[in-house]
Design a protein around this motif. Structure first.
Motif, PDB file in Angstrom:
ATOM      1  N   LEU A 248       0.810  -1.216   0.000  1.00 59.03           N
ATOM      2  CA  LEU A 248       0.000   0.000   0.000  1.00 59.03           C
ATOM      3  C   LEU A 248       0.847   1.271   0.000  1.00 59.03           C
ATOM      4  N   SER A 249       2.156   1.121  -0.132  1.00 58.25           N
ATOM      5  CA  SER A 249       3.055   2.280  -0.103  1.00 58.25           C
ATOM      6  C   SER A 249       3.045   3.029  -1.432  1.00 58.25           C
ATOM      7  N   ALA A 250       3.579   4.230  -1.399  1.00 62.14           N
ATOM      8  CA  ALA A 250       3.648   5.039  -2.619  1.00 62.14           C
ATOM      9  C   ALA A 250       4.760   4.581  -3.552  1.00 62.14           C
ATOM     10  N   TYR A 251       5.770   3.914  -2.994  1.00 61.08           N
ATOM     11  CA  TYR A 251       6.923   3.499  -3.784  1.00 61.08           C
ATOM     12  C   TYR A 251       7.108   1.987  -3.719  1.00 61.08           C
ATOM     13  N   ASP A 252       7.834   1.475  -4.685  1.00 63.60           N
ATOM     14  CA  ASP A 252       8.127   0.048  -4.717  1.00 63.60           C
ATOM     15  C   ASP A 252       9.179  -0.311  -3.671  1.00 63.60           C
ATOM     16  N   SER A 253       9.158  -1.575  -3.254  1.00 64.20           N
ATOM     17  CA  SER A 253      10.136  -2.120  -2.320  1.00 64.20           C
ATOM     18  C   SER A 253      10.508  -3.520  -2.774  1.00 64.20           C
ATOM     19  N   THR A 254      11.575  -4.055  -2.196  1.00 65.00           N
ATOM     20  CA  THR A 254      11.946  -5.439  -2.472  1.00 65.00           C
ATOM     21  C   THR A 254      11.659  -6.294  -1.240  1.00 65.00           C
ATOM     22  N   ALA A 255      11.252  -7.524  -1.488  1.00 64.99           N
ATOM     23  CA  ALA A 255      10.952  -8.456  -0.401  1.00 64.99           C
ATOM     24  C   ALA A 255      11.003  -9.873  -0.950  1.00 64.99           C
ATOM     25  N   THR A 256      11.230 -10.835  -0.068  1.00 69.75           N
ATOM     26  CA  THR A 256      11.289 -12.235  -0.486  1.00 69.75           C
ATOM     27  C   THR A 256       9.897 -12.864  -0.372  1.00 69.75           C
ATOM     28  N   VAL A 257       9.044 -12.531  -1.338  1.00 66.13           N
ATOM     29  CA  VAL A 257       7.711 -13.124  -1.396  1.00 66.13           C
ATOM     30  C   VAL A 257       7.724 -14.314  -2.342  1.00 66.13           C
ATOM     31  N   SER A 258       6.762 -15.194  -2.154  1.00 67.60           N
ATOM     32  CA  SER A 258       6.630 -16.360  -3.016  1.00 67.60           C
ATOM     33  C   SER A 258       5.745 -16.008  -4.204  1.00 67.60           C
ATOM     34  N   SER A 259       6.207 -16.319  -5.398  1.00 70.83           N
ATOM     35  CA  SER A 259       5.419 -16.078  -6.605  1.00 70.83           C
ATOM     36  C   SER A 259       5.890 -17.021  -7.699  1.00 70.83           C
ATOM     37  N   MET A 260       5.139 -17.057  -8.782  1.00 71.62           N
ATOM     38  CA  MET A 260       5.416 -17.997  -9.867  1.00 71.62           C
ATOM     39  C   MET A 260       6.742 -17.665 -10.548  1.00 71.62           C
ATOM     40  N   MET A 261       7.514 -18.714 -10.780  1.00 70.31           N
ATOM     41  CA  MET A 261       8.787 -18.567 -11.485  1.00 70.31           C
ATOM     42  C   MET A 261       8.562 -18.785 -12.977  1.00 70.31           C
ATOM     43  N   HIS A 262       9.203 -17.956 -13.775  1.00 66.08           N
ATOM     44  CA  HIS A 262       9.074 -18.035 -15.232  1.00 66.08           C
ATOM     45  C   HIS A 262      10.455 -18.047 -15.875  1.00 66.08           C
ATOM     46  N   GLY A 263      11.278 -18.998 -15.469  1.00 62.90           N
ATOM     47  CA  GLY A 263      12.594 -19.145 -16.084  1.00 62.90           C
ATOM     48  C   GLY A 263      13.725 -18.476 -15.332  1.00 62.90           C
ATOM     49  N   GLU A 264      13.411 -17.720 -14.292  1.00 66.82           N
ATOM     50  CA  GLU A 264      14.466 -17.096 -13.496  1.00 66.82           C
ATOM     51  C   GLU A 264      15.336 -18.178 -12.868  1.00 66.82           C
ATOM     52  N   TYR A 265      16.626 -18.025 -12.993  1.00 71.96           N
ATOM     53  CA  TYR A 265      17.605 -18.998 -12.474  1.00 71.96           C
ATOM     54  C   TYR A 265      17.364 -20.401 -13.041  1.00 71.96           C
ATOM     55  N   GLY A 266      16.714 -20.457 -14.204  1.00 67.56           N
ATOM     56  CA  GLY A 266      16.450 -21.754 -14.829  1.00 67.56           C
ATOM     57  C   GLY A 266      15.301 -22.518 -14.203  1.00 67.56           C
ATOM     58  N   ILE A 267      14.419 -21.820 -13.492  1.00 67.38           N
ATOM     59  CA  ILE A 267      13.312 -22.461 -12.776  1.00 67.38           C
ATOM     60  C   ILE A 267      11.983 -21.981 -13.342  1.00 67.38           C
ATOM     61  N   ASP A 268      11.042 -22.913 -13.537  1.00 73.98           N
ATOM     62  CA  ASP A 268       9.767 -22.563 -14.152  1.00 73.98           C
ATOM     63  C   ASP A 268       8.629 -23.338 -13.485  1.00 73.98           C
ATOM     64  N   ASP A 269       7.433 -22.748 -13.492  1.00 77.19           N
ATOM     65  CA  ASP A 269       6.197 -23.394 -13.064  1.00 77.19           C
ATOM     66  C   ASP A 269       6.240 -23.907 -11.626  1.00 77.19           C
ATOM     67  N   VAL A 270       6.669 -23.064 -10.729  1.00 75.43           N
ATOM     68  CA  VAL A 270       6.624 -23.350  -9.303  1.00 75.43           C
ATOM     69  C   VAL A 270       6.705 -22.010  -8.578  1.00 75.43           C
ATOM     70  N   CYS A 271       6.089 -21.918  -7.401  1.00 77.70           N
ATOM     71  CA  CYS A 271       6.173 -20.703  -6.601  1.00 77.70           C
ATOM     72  C   CYS A 271       7.170 -20.906  -5.469  1.00 77.70           C
ATOM     73  N   LEU A 272       8.104 -19.986  -5.363  1.00 78.74           N
ATOM     74  CA  LEU A 272       9.033 -19.949  -4.233  1.00 78.74           C
ATOM     75  C   LEU A 272       9.553 -18.530  -4.100  1.00 78.74           C
ATOM     76  N   SER A 273      10.421 -18.313  -3.118  1.00 76.28           N
ATOM     77  CA  SER A 273      10.855 -16.951  -2.807  1.00 76.28           C
ATOM     78  C   SER A 273      12.256 -16.653  -3.309  1.00 76.28           C
ATOM     79  N   THR A 274      12.342 -15.594  -4.092  1.00 74.71           N
ATOM     80  CA  THR A 274      13.598 -14.913  -4.363  1.00 74.71           C
ATOM     81  C   THR A 274      13.301 -13.433  -4.141  1.00 74.71           C
TER      82      THR A 274
END
Length: 315
Positions: A248-274
């Motif tokens: 709900l903030s005015a600006y973006d932030s970084t956090a280790t949330v779990s979400s769908m991977m789409h080829g990042e680090y060679g990983i696809d079709d699974v949710c985990l945290s980076t």
């Protein structure tokens, strides 16, 4: 700015999140929904009677239709983890509960940002992403935000320094295959080993950090708390409320949330945290921070462990 947050599930985690939010300025309206009507009514009465000491806030026990126009929906429903039980063992039971909840809440709040907290959170985030029909930017799991908080707590105690000076994260599954990418861990602009040397050079005696023991502390904290008191809910509540504030903030932030991977680090079709970018429009995407080859392999191992569970559950 007024904001409305709906919480599905009035168990220890859901009700503690509602209580924590009631003491902050993140939400102007909180709706708590649970199948146990007496329990949710009691929780709301108990919480709202303490709000006379703050600016006015609207808190109510509601039904799914009361979630209309929510900015954020937090899903905590499910069977709690028992002593000695892994998060993965919870999977099918809680997936079935989520499958029942999802169409009901999405119908009423199709534009909300969804925060999945129910365990096993990576599996639940994957299932919700697949069955909700919502754009992926609207869905995040609480992931390793709590693990990261535990890591920073442990590091702050070891190095005798305020946690706000520590930038270190836990990646992967919220569970037994999580890992700490030490190549990305810094205290006051120095990596962990450099910081230890720097402090010893100025006379502040800092023992060498046992990195394996620190990972064990992070991974075993939840189980130890459950064994001692039956459940964990204070730290996870603080973590989720922090996540709501970021969304709900005015600006973006970084956090280790779990979400769908789409080829990042060679990983696809699974949710985990980076490390991910989140903000007022939800998930902006993964931040592709460089990892060592060993760390990438650990992340892939975590992904494979989660995929093996996904393959065994009924969606």
């Amino acid at each position: 700015m007024s904001s409305k947050i709906t919480i599905i599930g009035a168990g220890s985690v859901g009700s503690t999140i509602a209580y924590t939010l009631s003491n902050q300025d993140i939400a102007s309206e909180i709706v708590l929904i649970d199948i146990n009507k007496e329990k949710v009514a009691g929780e709301v009465m108990d919480i709202i009677q303490g709000t006379c000491f703050r600016d006015p806030i609207n808190i109510k026990a509601g039904e799914y239709e009361d979630a209309k126009d929510s900015n954020i929906v937090i899903i905590t429903s499910g069977i709690a983890r028992k002593p000695g039980q892994t998060r993965i063992e919870l999977a099918q039971t809680n997936v079935n509960i989520l499958k029942d909840i999802t169409p009901k809440i999405v119908k009423e709040a199709p534009n909300a940002l969804y925060v999945i907290v129910s365990n096993p959170v990576d599996i639940m985030t994957y299932v919700f992403t697949k069955i909700s029909g919502l754009p992926e930017n609207q869905v995040v799991g609480s992931g390793t935000i709590l693990d990261t908080a535990r890591l920073r707590c442990g590091l702050a105690e070891h190095f005798d320094i305020a946690q706000k000076n520590i930038h270190a994260y836990v990646f992967g599954e919220h569970g037994d295959t999580s890992f700490i990418p030490w190549s990305r861990a810094h205290i006051s602009c120095a990596n962990i080993d450099e910081y230890t040397t720097l402090m010893n050079n100025i006379g502040k005696e800092i023992p060498t950090l046992d990195k394996d023991a620190m990972l064990e502390y992070v991974q075993k904290s939840g189980g130890k708390i459950i064994a001692n008191k039956g459940a964990t809910f204070y730290a996870v509540s603080a973590s989720v409320c922090r996540l709501c504030g970021l969304l709900l903030s005015a600006y973006d932030s970084t956090a280790t949330v779990s979400s769908m991977m789409h080829g990042e680090y060679g990983i696809d079709d699974v949710c985990l945290s980076t490390l991910s970018m989140i903000g007022p429009n939800g998930l902006k995407g993964k931040v592709p921070v460089p990892l060592t080859d060993e760390e990438v392999e650990k992340l892939k191992k975590s992904a494979d462990a989660l995929k093996s569970v996904i393959a065994q559950i009924e969606l």
